[in-house]
Scaffold this active site. Structure first.
Site, PDB file in Angstrom:
ATOM      1  N   SER A   1       0.837  -1.196   0.000  1.00 43.12           N
ATOM      2  CA  SER A   1       0.000   0.000   0.000  1.00 43.12           C
ATOM      3  C   SER A   1       0.876   1.252   0.000  1.00 43.12           C
ATOM      4  CB  SER A   1      -0.947  -0.063   1.197  1.00 43.12           C
ATOM      5  OG  SER A   1      -1.860   0.982   1.124  1.00 43.12           O
TER       6      SER A   1
ATOM      7  N   HIS B   1      -8.193   1.686  -1.023  1.00 43.96           N
ATOM      8  CA  HIS B   1      -8.072   0.739  -2.138  1.00 43.96           C
ATOM      9  C   HIS B   1      -9.425   0.249  -2.671  1.00 43.96           C
ATOM     10  CE1 HIS B   1      -3.749   0.732  -1.809  1.00 43.96           C
ATOM     11  NE2 HIS B   1      -3.868   0.529  -0.511  1.00 43.96           N
TER      12      HIS B   1
END
Ligand SMILES: Cc1cc2nc3c(=O)[nH]c(=O)nc-3n(C[C@H](O)[C@H](O)[C@H](O)COP(=O)(O)O)c2cc1C
Length: 637
Positions: free
Chosen positions: A414, A519
């Site tokens: 991430s 996300h």
């Protein structure tokens, strides 16, 4: 092109040091070498601190390239000179004749890179422990004060003993010597004798003439009886000194007195009777005076030629099995921690101990203070977490690089994809930091507007979790972490339904401390903002493979902006990325940054690969030691 890790570490073009030489290498010679792409080094010798200070100032006027100062630790002025170089923030300090431990903190705190001269593996290990970024391993072929071992025997053993770059010195006078040093495992060379004949070298012409006239057998080592041998050109004076060492009627004090000041007499006055013309065995190769630039260009050109010659003959002789039967080489990957791993206090010991990461943290005093002191609530806000974790991640790999541990490829979880991209060369540090700051702000604002949360779902397969999400609204599987661990992002309204469905299937769900549904399509607005931001940014290149969370494959430079944009609102395919990296030959993973979440995930994905982590000094020391042991056991096999 001969580029090695030492070039990146010191910001120099060629891995060639001009050795510090007492009474010989002043600011003029050092600057000429640095301006030619090598590392010029001013020698302090036994001169007072005021002389060294003057020379540093002069060098700064003559070059804007990195240069070094060599400190003879036996000098009565060593302590004062140590303070001068710290005050002047000289980029590199090399040390001779002793153990620099007592000054290390002072220098490292100023961001100075310390490279001691050593003549044994024990000494090399000791200075590595004190924080040296590299060592110069000098064999007894060298001019000046020498140890016992030859360069040929010393360099490979030191390379095995430490995991910082090793610079070979002693008997290197042309490109063949440089190529040979590389073969022994060195990351660079230090040359003294050949630079005695540099036009910018200010020694007396008699000295230069002696070096140029010398043949292979024209040097002699004197001073063995006193415990500090010195190599110089054979002259009536040095032969007499040598003979006197075997004369029991002469005391050590008398012998010592004979040698004192003799180098100065040679260098400054060219005194052919009482001067000691220190020079190495390679003098026989030095045939003419040349400028520093000519010397360096010639050295580089020859070294490259030797490299080509070697590869050509090596390739001819080596019968390699067909590629399909060759096991892929084991490569090292750095994996960068993402959000969630942060804690107050992270990075502080690294900042205090390693000067090389000061500049990084000092880019943002606010974020630096949040990293070190919290408070936790502030640090846990996405807008702060992202830049904070970014700094700690990069600090860890900066220190690893300083210790000669480099990655062949990278990935980041991430947010960790941004420091990974920076390490790979896609963005400069300041560019990446600004990008992270913008990214954090965009995601924070988006999360404020579109409230959502994230849950880790355990004990269910990715497919089962996907099916549950498909059956609910505003619920998305977003992080495919490892077998049996998938993270789901959902609206606050769907959270209860998700937990219930997971429990019904025999799974377990845990709410994560994430401040938004990252996300997922909840982040579409943030993704648009990133796209607009990147439009005006010139990205760099990729020096090593960077694996994308979104595709689980290597970035292609032409897709980089698109991938960075999609990264915000598309799932993190972590398990697949690691599997692809392993298939591509990565067998060693080093997690950089706070915590060890990624290490745990990688072990679950494939228990056969080696996994290490670096987040603070204890984990750094452990990782370096384990990698060193691994390297040793490999060499023994
Ligand atoms: C005249 C002379 C003086 C030197 N003085 C120093 C010194 O003050 N400190 C030091 O660490 N090394 C000193 N050295 C060693 C050089 O820095 C370098 O490591 C060595 O010359 C490399 O070997 P080479 O002579 O075969 O090129 C000296 C060497 C020479 C030739």
């Amino acid at each position: 092109m001969i580029k090695t890790s030492i070039c990146d570490l010191l910001g120099i073009e060629y891995p060639i040091f001009q050795g510090g030489m007492a009474w010989v290498s002043d600011a003029v010679l050092a600057a000429a070498v640095s301006n030619s792409g090598g590392l010029g080094i001013i020698a302090a010798g036994s001169a007072p601190a005021s002389f060294v200070s003057e020379q540093i100032k002069k060098a700064k006027e003559l070059t804007d390239k990195p240069f070094g100062v060599n400190i003879m630790l036996m000098s009565p002025f060593a302590e004062e000179i140590a303070k001068v170089v710290a005050r002047e923030k000289v980029p590199v300090v090399t040390t001779g004749a002793g153990n620099p431990s007592r000054f290390m903190k002072l220098w490292i705190d100023e961001g100075i890179k310390v490279i001691p001269l050593i003549a044994s593996t024990g000494h090399a290990k000791m200075v590595q422990r004190s924080g040296a970024v590299a060592v110069v391993a000098e064999g007894c072929e060298a001019g000046g004060h020498i140890g016992e071992l030859t360069t040929m025997a010393l360099v490979p053993q030191v390379c095995d003993a430490v995991n910082i770059p090793v610079i070979a010195a002693g008997g290197i006078g042309d490109g063949r010597g440089i190529a040979a040093a590389f073969m022994l495992g060195a990351a660079g060379v230090q040359i003294g004798t050949r630079f005695l004949a540099a036009k910018e070298c200010g020694i007396h012409q008699n000295y230069k003439d002696k070096v140029i006239a010398a043949k292979d057998i024209d040097t002699i080592a004197t001073g063995k009886r006193l415990g500090h041998p010195v190599r110089s050109i054979k002259t009536p004076f040095s032969r007499d000194l040598f003979a006197k060492e075997y004369d029991a009627s002469i005391s050590n004090e008398e012998l010592e007195a004979l040698g004192t000041g003799a180098l100065q007499l040679a260098a400054v006055q060219g005194d052919l009777n009482k001067g000691c013309f220190m020079a190495g065995q390679i003098s026989g190769l030095v045939k003419k005076e040349q400028t520093a630039k000519e010397i360096i260009s010639e050295l580089v050109e020859e070294a490259v030629k030797q490299g080509d010659r070697f590869s050509a003959s090596f390739m001819k002789q080596k019968t390699c099995p067909p590629a399909s039967t060759c096991p892929p080489a084991s490569k090292i990957a750095f994996v960068f921690a993402g959000q969630g791993a942060q804690y107050a206090g992270m990075g502080q010991d690294l900042y205090e101990h390693f000067g090389c990461v000061r500049e990084l943290f000092d880019m943002s005093p606010e974020i630096r203070d949040l990293c070190f002191n919290g408070p936790k609530e502030q640090l846990d806000m996405t807008i702060n977490t992202q830049p904070a974790v970014f700094l700690v991640d990069l600090a860890c790999v900066t220190i690893l690089s300083g210790k000669g541990i480099k990655a062949d490829g990278v990935a980041g979880f991430s947010l960790g994809e941004i420091p990974a991209a920076c390490y790979a060369g896609l963005m400069s540090i300041s560019q990446a930091f600004q990008f992270v700051t913008h990214r954090a702000k965009a995601m924070h604002e988006c999360a404020q507007k579109k409230k959502g949360s994230m849950y880790a779902v355990l004990k269910l397969s990715a497919k089962e979790v996907k099916d549950i999400c498909d059956s609910l609204t505003d619920t998305y599987p977003v992080n495919f972490n490892s077998p049996g661990q998938t993270v789901v992002a959902c609206s606050e309204g769907s959270a209860e339904k998700l937990q219930k469905a997971v429990a019904e299937q025999g799974g377990k769900s845990m709410k994560l401390a994430a401040s938004g549904a990252f996300h997922s399509p909840f982040m579409n607005k943030a993704s648009e903002s990133i796209a607009a931001y990147l439009e005006n940014i010139d990205l760099g290149t990729l020096n090593i493979p960077l694996y994308s969370n979104t595709t689980a494959r290597e970035y292609k430079i032409e897709d980089a902006k698109e991938l960075l944009t999609k990264h915000i609102n598309h799932p993190v395919l972590w398990q697949k990325s690691i599997e692809n990296m392993i298939a591509d030959g990565f067998k060693t993973f080093i997690e950089a940054g706070p915590g060890k979440t990624l290490s745990g995930l990688i072990k679950k994905i494939n228990p056969d690969v080696s996994v290490y982590n670096v987040s603070d000094i204890p984990s750094l020391e452990k990782t370096v030691l384990l990698l060193q042991e691994k390297e040793h056991s490999k060499t023994k096999l």
